[in-house]
Design a protein around this motif. Structure first.
Motif, PDB file in Angstrom:
ATOM      1  N   ALA A 113     -11.194  32.687 -24.858  1.00 19.43           N
ATOM      2  CA  ALA A 113     -10.679  33.456 -25.998  1.00 19.43           C
ATOM      3  C   ALA A 113     -10.381  32.563 -27.188  1.00 19.43           C
ATOM      4  O   ALA A 113     -10.361  33.030 -28.339  1.00 19.43           O
ATOM      5  CB  ALA A 113      -9.423  34.215 -25.591  1.00 19.43           C
ATOM      6  N   TYR A 169     -13.598  36.794 -17.614  1.00 19.20           N
ATOM      7  CA  TYR A 169     -13.468  37.056 -19.055  1.00 19.20           C
ATOM      8  C   TYR A 169     -14.235  36.010 -19.849  1.00 19.20           C
ATOM      9  O   TYR A 169     -13.886  34.833 -19.858  1.00 19.20           O
ATOM     10  CB  TYR A 169     -11.999  37.065 -19.472  1.00 19.20           C
ATOM     11  N   TYR A 171     -15.863  35.369 -23.752  1.00 17.56           N
ATOM     12  CA  TYR A 171     -15.703  35.842 -25.130  1.00 17.56           C
ATOM     13  C   TYR A 171     -16.841  35.359 -26.030  1.00 17.56           C
ATOM     14  O   TYR A 171     -16.705  35.306 -27.240  1.00 17.56           O
ATOM     15  CB  TYR A 171     -14.358  35.364 -25.686  1.00 17.56           C
ATOM     16  N   PRO A 215     -11.508  40.638 -27.732  1.00 17.72           N
ATOM     17  CA  PRO A 215     -10.169  40.264 -28.221  1.00 17.72           C
ATOM     18  C   PRO A 215      -9.942  38.758 -28.165  1.00 17.72           C
ATOM     19  O   PRO A 215      -9.178  38.244 -27.345  1.00 17.72           O
ATOM     20  CB  PRO A 215      -9.237  41.022 -27.270  1.00 17.72           C
ATOM     21  N   HIS A 221      -0.553  40.227 -31.707  1.00 18.85           N
ATOM     22  CA  HIS A 221      -1.022  40.983 -30.546  1.00 18.85           C
ATOM     23  C   HIS A 221      -2.318  41.717 -30.892  1.00 18.85           C
ATOM     24  O   HIS A 221      -2.340  42.536 -31.816  1.00 18.85           O
ATOM     25  CB  HIS A 221       0.028  42.013 -30.124  1.00 18.85           C
ATOM     26  N   PRO A 222      -3.399  41.454 -30.166  1.00 17.73           N
ATOM     27  CA  PRO A 222      -4.631  42.209 -30.412  1.00 17.73           C
ATOM     28  C   PRO A 222      -4.433  43.689 -30.090  1.00 17.73           C
ATOM     29  O   PRO A 222      -3.522  44.075 -29.359  1.00 17.73           O
ATOM     30  CB  PRO A 222      -5.640  41.569 -29.452  1.00 17.73           C
ATOM     31  N   PRO A 224      -4.189  46.990 -28.445  1.00 16.55           N
ATOM     32  CA  PRO A 224      -4.017  47.178 -26.994  1.00 16.55           C
ATOM     33  C   PRO A 224      -5.167  47.908 -26.314  1.00 16.55           C
ATOM     34  O   PRO A 224      -5.539  47.571 -25.181  1.00 16.55           O
ATOM     35  CB  PRO A 224      -2.703  47.965 -26.889  1.00 16.55           C
ATOM     36  N   GLN A 226      -8.278  47.910 -27.373  1.00 19.61           N
ATOM     37  CA  GLN A 226      -9.361  46.927 -27.375  1.00 19.61           C
ATOM     38  C   GLN A 226      -9.214  45.993 -26.181  1.00 19.61           C
ATOM     39  O   GLN A 226     -10.186  45.705 -25.467  1.00 19.61           O
ATOM     40  CB  GLN A 226      -9.340  46.125 -28.673  1.00 19.61           C
ATOM     41  N   GLN A 227      -7.997  45.519 -25.921  1.00 19.98           N
ATOM     42  CA  GLN A 227      -7.759  44.658 -24.767  1.00 19.98           C
ATOM     43  C   GLN A 227      -8.080  45.387 -23.461  1.00 19.98           C
ATOM     44  O   GLN A 227      -8.718  44.827 -22.561  1.00 19.98           O
ATOM     45  CB  GLN A 227      -6.297  44.210 -24.736  1.00 19.98           C
ATOM     46  N   LYS A 231     -11.080  44.601 -20.667  1.00 22.23           N
ATOM     47  CA  LYS A 231     -10.885  44.420 -19.223  1.00 22.23           C
ATOM     48  C   LYS A 231     -11.832  45.330 -18.449  1.00 22.23           C
ATOM     49  O   LYS A 231     -12.463  44.900 -17.471  1.00 22.23           O
ATOM     50  CB  LYS A 231      -9.436  44.704 -18.853  1.00 22.23           C
ATOM     51  N   TRP A 422      -3.783  47.117 -15.348  1.00 21.02           N
ATOM     52  CA  TRP A 422      -4.187  46.423 -16.567  1.00 21.02           C
ATOM     53  C   TRP A 422      -3.333  46.833 -17.761  1.00 21.02           C
ATOM     54  O   TRP A 422      -2.870  45.985 -18.531  1.00 21.02           O
ATOM     55  CB  TRP A 422      -5.663  46.719 -16.859  1.00 21.02           C
ATOM     56  N   GLN A 426       0.145  44.664 -20.239  1.00 20.34           N
ATOM     57  CA  GLN A 426      -0.290  44.105 -21.530  1.00 20.34           C
ATOM     58  C   GLN A 426       0.907  43.695 -22.383  1.00 20.34           C
ATOM     59  O   GLN A 426       2.062  44.002 -22.074  1.00 20.34           O
ATOM     60  CB  GLN A 426      -1.180  45.112 -22.257  1.00 20.34           C
TER      61      GLN A 426
END
Length: 683
Positions: A113, A169, A171, A215, A221-222, A224, A226-227, A231, A422, A426
């Motif tokens: 990330a 994950y 990116y 993200p 904070h990105p 939520p 999108q996060q 996932k 998940w 967050q």
């Protein structure tokens, strides 16, 4: 519920043609000179090994350069194992790209990330969405499948290895392109995506798909959703790679079942394995499990084995890896105590594993895992550990009648939901201390201590009406259809128990408005205007002599049919409800608004189970010391009784044939950390 699995479990066969439980390990002959191979096979036969996983990390050996192949050593190993009567779960060897591939194509390497590249030197240094990696991996799979399609040792295919263990994950730009494609499939239009992601907030509205990124490291904070979607996408990306390899194998070897080793265990959260089985990605479920030391370590083993059975829709599954003794990757790696090797193994069998395998066969002399225990340790065959391995092999042969049987369903279920896990954990939430897995494990641990059998089932796989009691800890994400399903369950006579931070958001991670617990507000007959998370170290006392931590809720009872089971005695909500139960004509819905931990749940659970008439099947003196699990076929029940303690336990009045363990007159004796298996006629 219809299972997506095809029940193609590769049961080994005895000399009389009957099914046996599988027993073996990862086997890495390429790490050893040829003269060791013959000794390996001799010791495998002594131990009762009948299946091994082969070639898991062998890509560089099989394909030394882009244009050369070396199958001679693998041919020899396959032939040697077949001659010894040992089946092979042959890996596709795609888990660790060889140096020539990463040198020629560094664009297959994952990116964090923060934009750092994960370089070669360990394993799993590949992007799940890399087209270049996929091309080379599938070329290797096709070569292996073509060469070994009719080899008599081949009993199953082992795709990759522990997918997502280190690269769940990614990116990179490849991931960004694939993420956009995934989002187009999910939302169709940018308008729908903007609504789902709530992009009116912080000026995030997208006007072109190419503007969307994973993200990556952001100033705050990105987004939520999108996060959360990343996932979901990341789990799907690994699933798609699994499906791509599976499709080649099914094309070339349609009669050979395909699996991969899941990692259902504490600390692994990036892969939604229930979704993978829903997609038909495997022909039978396989799992790796390692004990994490702690006060609930064997509870967690039971919990994970139980959940694996739920993922497998209670069909037989394969314990692909666990350890004979110490591992190498914890801060302090302690050996197992006498009896734990067998008890750990047999608990998995009790929960539906029809094969018990270890990492690995022979303990490595070099490499990152040289201090990880194995079936043959550095000390060699003249060791207590190997003698324990041989003893376990005898035990598994004795338990051959269990092959193909299923776990007997329990009356209680603990729901496990990946989306809720998940989403609830967050950032920018009421507390960052919430641990979804720990809350679910606490409920399961308390049930174990009370001697209550329970199933752990994925929310997407659950057949709610088949259970008298359903416990859904932190069921944070509740789409409308799930809320309706839970309501039908309660109105039909089921007893639902849920907890704090449940029912809060929909599938897009949007708040259900009108007061908490949102989608479950009417079902539970209560309303909460504001959460009351507790600071670190703070606790509150309840009037039922229990203590809460982490969370509290300011509850207003709204239903006339709601009973207050416990109130807060201290804290900002003193005298207000802490635990409530709404009753219907037949069922009930209970809400627990604080984290009680195992001690508090031990006091509360009997009251919650009482309306369903659920009690322990164990003698009172054995509860908390003994875990009971039952497998069955049409004619017999196989009752597993595992001693969770370090002292002997005697169980009086148990009838049946003792297959494993000691019996004195009409009493069954469980030695410290021991297991007894009793066969009874099915009722």
């Amino acid at each position: 519920m219809t299972s997506p699995l095809t029940s193609r479990f590769p049961h080994p066969k005895g000399s009389d043609g009957t099914r046996r439980l599988g027993y073996g390990a990862d086997y890495n002959p390429e790490q050893w000179p040829r003269e060791v191979w013959a000794e390996d096979v001799r010791l495998m036969q002594e131990a009762g090994v009948n299946i091994v996983s082969l070639a898991i990390f062998s890509w560089a050996r099989i394909q030394p350069t882009a244009d050369t192949w070396d199958f001679a050593w693998l041919d020899e190993a396959m032939d040697l194992l077949h001659t010894a009567g040992i089946g092979v779960d042959l890996a596709t060897a795609t888990a660790s790209p060889p140096p020539w591939l990463t040198t020629a194509h560094p664009e297959i390497l994952p990116v964090t990330a923060t934009g750092e590249t994960l370089w070669p030197g360990a394993r799993q240094h590949w992007r799940p969405t890399s087209p270049v990696f996929r091309t080379h991996a599938l070329r290797l799979v096709r070569k292996l499948a073509t060469r070994y399609a009719v080899h008599p040792a081949l009993v199953a295919w082992h795709v990759n290895n522990e997918l997502g263990c280190h690269n769940v994950y990614d990116y990179s730009d490849d991931a960004a392109r694939a993420f956009r494609d995934w989002l187009r499939d999910r939302y169709t239009t940018l308008e729908s995506l903007n609504h789902a992601w709530g992009t009116a907030f912080w000026s995030q509205r997208y006007s072109d798909w190419d503007q969307i990124l994973p993200p990556r490291l952001a100033a705050s904070h990105p987004n939520p959703t999108q996060q959360l979607d990343f996932k979901r996408f990341s789990s799907d990306a690994l699933k798609e790679h699994l499906l791509a390899e599976r499709d080649v194998l099914r094309e070339l070897t349609p009669d050979v079942p395909v699996t991969t080793n899941f990692m259902v265990m504490r600390g692994t959260k990036g892969m939604d394995y229930a979704d993978w089985t829903d997609a038909g990605a495997v022909d039978f479920v396989a799992n790796d499990h390692y004990v994490i030391p702690g006060p609930q370590d064997r509870d967690e083993l039971s919990f994970s084995a139980n959940l694996t059975s739920g993922i497998a829709s209670h069909q037989p599954w394969f314990l692909m890896e666990h350890s004979t003794s110490a591992v190498n990757w914890q801060p302090v790696n302690t050996p197992k105590l006498p009896g734990e090797l067998a008890r750990d193994s047999l608990l998995h069998v009790a929960h539906g594993a029809d094969a018990v395998c270890f990492f690995q066969w022979r303990q490595s002399a070099a490499g990152a895992e040289k201090y990880h225990s194995a079936m043959v340790p550095h000390a060699g065959a003249d060791s207590d550990l190997f003698r324990s391995v041989v003893d376990l092999g005898r035990t598994l042969r004795t338990l051959s009648p269990l092959a193909g049987t299923e776990r007997e369903p329990a009356r209680v279920a603990v729901l496990f939901d990946w989306d809720s896990r998940w989403a609830s954990e967050q950032d920018s939430h009421p507390t960052s201390r919430l641990d979804y897995h720990q809350e679910a494990l606490d409920w399961y641990s308390a049930l174990l201590r009370l001697g209550i059998r329970a199933d752990v089932v994925p929310a997407s796989h659950s057949d709610l009406p088949s259970y008298d009691v359903v416990i859904a800890p932190v069921l944070h994400m509740v789409p409308q259809e799930l809320a309706k399903e839970l309501t039908r369950y309660v109105e039909g006579g089921g007893h639902l128990v849920t907890t704090y931070f449940s029912g809060i958001v929909d599938a897009n991670d949007h708040i259900w408005l009108g007061g908490y617990p949102g989608a479950l507000r009417e079902l539970l007959g209560l309303r909460i205007e504001e959460f009351g998370p507790l600071p670190d170290g703070a606790t509150v006392d309840l009037d039922n002599a229990t203590t809460g931590s982490l969370w509290t809720d300011r509850i207003t009872v709204t239903g006339h049919d709601v009973e207050v089971l416990a109130r807060y005695r201290t804290g900002p909500y003193a005298a207000l409800p802490a635990v409530t139960r709404r009753t219907t004509s037949q069922g009930s819905a209970t809400y627990v608004s604080t984290r009680l931990g195992v001690p508090g749940l031990l006091g509360l659970l009997p009251d919650l189970l009482a309306p369903a008439g659920v009690t322990s099947e164990l003698p009172e003196d054995a509860r908390g010391q003994v875990e009971q699990v039952v497998r069955r076929d049409a004619d017999n029940r196989y009752v597993f009784l595992a001693n969770r303690s370090d002292t002997p336990v005697t169980l009086p009045g148990l009838t049946g044939d003792v297959l494993v363990g000691a019996k004195a007159d009409e009493s069954v004796v469980l030695p410290p950390r021991g297991v007894v298996v009793v066969r009874q006629a099915a009722h």
